[in-house]
Design an enzyme around this catalytic site. Structure first.
Site, PDB file in Angstrom:
ATOM      1  N   GLY A  87     -13.616   8.738   5.569  1.00  0.00           N
ATOM      2  CA  GLY A  87     -14.039   8.250   4.266  1.00  0.00           C
ATOM      3  C   GLY A  87     -12.837   7.824   3.447  1.00  0.00           C
ATOM      4  N   ARG A  90      -8.193   7.853  -0.330  1.00  0.00           N
ATOM      5  CA  ARG A  90      -7.288   7.424  -1.404  1.00  0.00           C
ATOM      6  C   ARG A  90      -7.700   6.067  -1.958  1.00  0.00           C
ATOM      7  NH1 ARG A  90      -2.480   4.416   0.607  1.00  0.00           N
ATOM      8  NH2 ARG A  90      -2.889   3.813   2.763  1.00  0.00           N
ATOM      9  N   LYS A 110      -6.655   1.065  -4.040  1.00  0.00           N
ATOM     10  CA  LYS A 110      -6.043   1.943  -3.038  1.00  0.00           C
ATOM     11  C   LYS A 110      -4.879   2.689  -3.681  1.00  0.00           C
ATOM     12  CE  LYS A 110      -5.422   0.720   1.190  1.00  0.00           C
ATOM     13  NZ  LYS A 110      -4.903   0.008   2.382  1.00  0.00           N
ATOM     14  N   ASP A 122      -3.002  13.587  -1.084  1.00  0.00           N
ATOM     15  CA  ASP A 122      -2.960  13.523  -2.541  1.00  0.00           C
ATOM     16  C   ASP A 122      -3.709  12.320  -3.098  1.00  0.00           C
ATOM     17  OD1 ASP A 122      -1.278  11.405  -1.942  1.00  0.00           O
ATOM     18  OD2 ASP A 122       0.544  12.367  -2.692  1.00  0.00           O
ATOM     19  N   ARG A 173      -7.547  -4.343  -3.711  1.00  0.00           N
ATOM     20  CA  ARG A 173      -7.905  -5.107  -2.517  1.00  0.00           C
ATOM     21  C   ARG A 173      -9.294  -5.726  -2.692  1.00  0.00           C
ATOM     22  NH1 ARG A 173      -7.538  -2.112   3.183  1.00  0.00           N
ATOM     23  NH2 ARG A 173      -9.350  -0.925   2.471  1.00  0.00           N
ATOM     24  N   ARG A 180     -17.475  -0.698   7.900  1.00  0.00           N
ATOM     25  CA  ARG A 180     -16.708  -0.618   9.130  1.00  0.00           C
ATOM     26  C   ARG A 180     -17.597  -0.172  10.286  1.00  0.00           C
ATOM     27  NH1 ARG A 180     -11.545   1.071   6.595  1.00  0.00           N
ATOM     28  NH2 ARG A 180     -11.886   1.082   4.357  1.00  0.00           N
ATOM     29  N   ASP A 245     -12.569   2.949  12.246  1.00  0.00           N
ATOM     30  CA  ASP A 245     -12.683   2.863  10.789  1.00  0.00           C
ATOM     31  C   ASP A 245     -11.858   1.717  10.229  1.00  0.00           C
ATOM     32  OD1 ASP A 245     -10.437   4.468  11.589  1.00  0.00           O
ATOM     33  OD2 ASP A 245     -10.133   4.989   9.494  1.00  0.00           O
ATOM     34  N   ASP A 255      -6.958  -3.022   6.471  1.00  0.00           N
ATOM     35  CA  ASP A 255      -6.072  -1.857   6.575  1.00  0.00           C
ATOM     36  C   ASP A 255      -4.752  -2.194   7.246  1.00  0.00           C
ATOM     37  OD1 ASP A 255      -7.646  -0.081   5.135  1.00  0.00           O
ATOM     38  OD2 ASP A 255      -8.875   0.378   6.868  1.00  0.00           O
TER      39      ASP A 255
END
Length: 472
Positions: A87, A90, A110, A122, A173, A180, A245, A255
């Site tokens: 999932g 971030r 992102k 984080d 983005r 996906r 993914d 990505d």
């Protein structure tokens, strides 16, 4: 009119597909870059884009009017190993817009903070991956490759701790969607047929309205993936982490983590530091894309009334990937050689050139960009072999070969060592190298001049980048 004309649809899907939450605010945001042309295409208000209010939105400090921020759920095969839940750990999907071209697109942040899918992370991004994705995604778009796009990049005024303290950043983005293969996999693995059906219906309506059933949808995805990977291969692009993914069912490159472009041609080339076995090496990418399509097929089986028949039909559909890919690859490389009507008879000519390039460690981009120039021979250890190849090529190329090649062969790409230099400058607070490089790589087919020539130079021995790293 709102500043961003949101028209959200994913957030209206069943709640188990995402977690609704806002981005986490940052301390002191500042602009790095804005894509004005893309903003106009998305219908974003010009007077608003670039001001303080938009900076707050793209930093995650303010939720824009009409936004319904969510983190999307998905699973994945990562390097061939099943991970039942991933999932957006971030990332936050702010919402969707229907652009001036009538296409619906996502706007996603992102590096926007922790989500329920962050695990031990984080939820932040340091500056390097933001600059890398901005440069490479926009260069890919300029080279005609289906891809996510860069809308904005901002600093956060905060540090991100990896092996050391690094400046933080947030990247905005844009994608035709963030659905996906792994988005289908998570609901299939949970045997949540209602969610799987809802996702299928939504995805077909959004991306493949001509698909009448799951097998037609699968065939469309297979064809798009084959076209996409052929374009990657024609540019020497190595994605580096082709997990399920990171495989968009919309057929876009998504990505840009440890991605890179080859300098010296080598079919076995790997850059990604996490690809220890070379699973995602340059030459393996077509096979991996087909494998990813097979995982999508597996996820669609629960939607079929006769699952045994579905397995047979889906297998046949996935097995069409090599034919789709071979045709697309032949068209891509044929254009790079100035052949107007490439056919299977041209395969020996192409194969022999690639073998000469492999033996000589020829620079991939510069070899094709200069193939008709006398300096092309400098790329080959076996000059006599190349001269013989040129004679065969001259008999096959089109009369207008130079024009065909000029449209197919970029003069510049975002070379790894130059991207790294841009990142180091950015870490030191200097974004001029980033903007200079961006202006060059987003006009990749333009002839070289004094300002552009340095960007066509391969790395020196001291500049060679051997490893690239994931953005997390």
């Amino acid at each position: 009119m709102t500043a961003i004309p949101f028209d959200n649809s994913f957030a209206r899907l069943p709640a188990q597909m995402f977690s609704a939450l806002p981005p986490t605010p940052v301390k002191d945001p500042g602009w790095i870059a804005r894509n004005d042309a893309l903003a106009a295409e998305l219908g974003i208000e010009d007077a608003w884009f670039g001001g303080d209010d938009s900076l707050a939105v793209f930093a995650g400090n303010t939720t824009a009017e009409g936004s319904t921020p969510v983190a999307q759920l998905y699973a994945a095969h990562q390097f061939g190993h099943w991970n039942p839940q991933l999932g957006d750990g971030r990332a936050i999907l702010l919402g969707e817009v229907i652009g001036t071209d009538g296409i619906r697109r996502d706007i996603q942040l992102k590096g926007s903070g922790r989500t329920p899918y962050s695990r031990s992370g984080d939820g932040r991004s340091w500056l390097g991956p933001v600059l890398r994705e901005y440069l490479i995604s926009e260069a890919m778009h300029a080279m005609g490759v289906p891809t996510t796009r860069a809308l904005a990049a901002v600093t956060t005024g905060e540090e991100v701790f990896r092996e050391t303290a690094l400046p933080g950043a947030v990247f905005t983005r844009v994608a035709q969607s963030h659905i996906r293969v792994g988005t289908f996999q998570v609901h299939a693995s949970r045997q949540d047929k209602d969610a799987l059906q809802a996702l299928f219906d939504y995805t077909v309506a959004r991306h493949y309205p001509e698909a009448t059933d799951p097998n037609a949808f699968l065939r469309a995805v297979v064809g798009n993936q084959a076209q996409l990977i052929a374009k990657w291969m024609g540019l020497g692009f190595i994605h580096g982490v082709m997990n399920t993914d990171n495989c968009s069912v919309a057929g876009e490159t998504i990505d840009y983590g440890p991605c890179a472009f080859m300098d010296a041609y080598d079919p076995a080339k790997v850059f990604s530091s996490i690809d220890q076995t070379g699973r995602y090496a340059y030459g393996n990418q077509p096979g991996i894309a087909a494998w990813n399509c097979a995982q999508l097929a597996t996820s669609l089986i629960p939607l079929m009334p006769d699952q045994d028949a579905a397995i047979e039909a889906f297998t046949q559909s996935v097995n069409t990937f090599p034919d789709h890919y071979d045709a697309a690859w032949l068209a891509v490389v044929g254009a790079k050689l100035g052949i107007s009507d490439p056919s299977a008879n041209d395969r020996p000519l192409i194969k022999d050139l690639l073998e000469l390039m492999t033996a000589g460690g020829s620079d991939f981009t510069n070899t094709f960009a200069n193939l008709a120039s006398p300096k092309a021979q400098d790329q080959f250890a076996d000059r006599d072999g190349f001269a013989r190849w040129q004679t065969r090529w001259a008999d096959r190329r089109a009369t207008e070969f130079a024009a065909i090649m000029a449209r197919a062969n970029p003069q510049v790409i975002p070379r790894n060592h130059q991207v790294e230099a841009v990142i180091q400058a950015g870490v030191a607070g200097d974004f001029a190298p980033f903007h200079n490089m961006l202006s060059v790589v987003t006009d990749p087919f333009a002839p070289l001049d004094d300002a552009r020539e340095p960007y066509a130079a391969p790395p020196t021995d001291q500049e060679i980048v051997t490893r690239t790293f994931c953005g997390t």
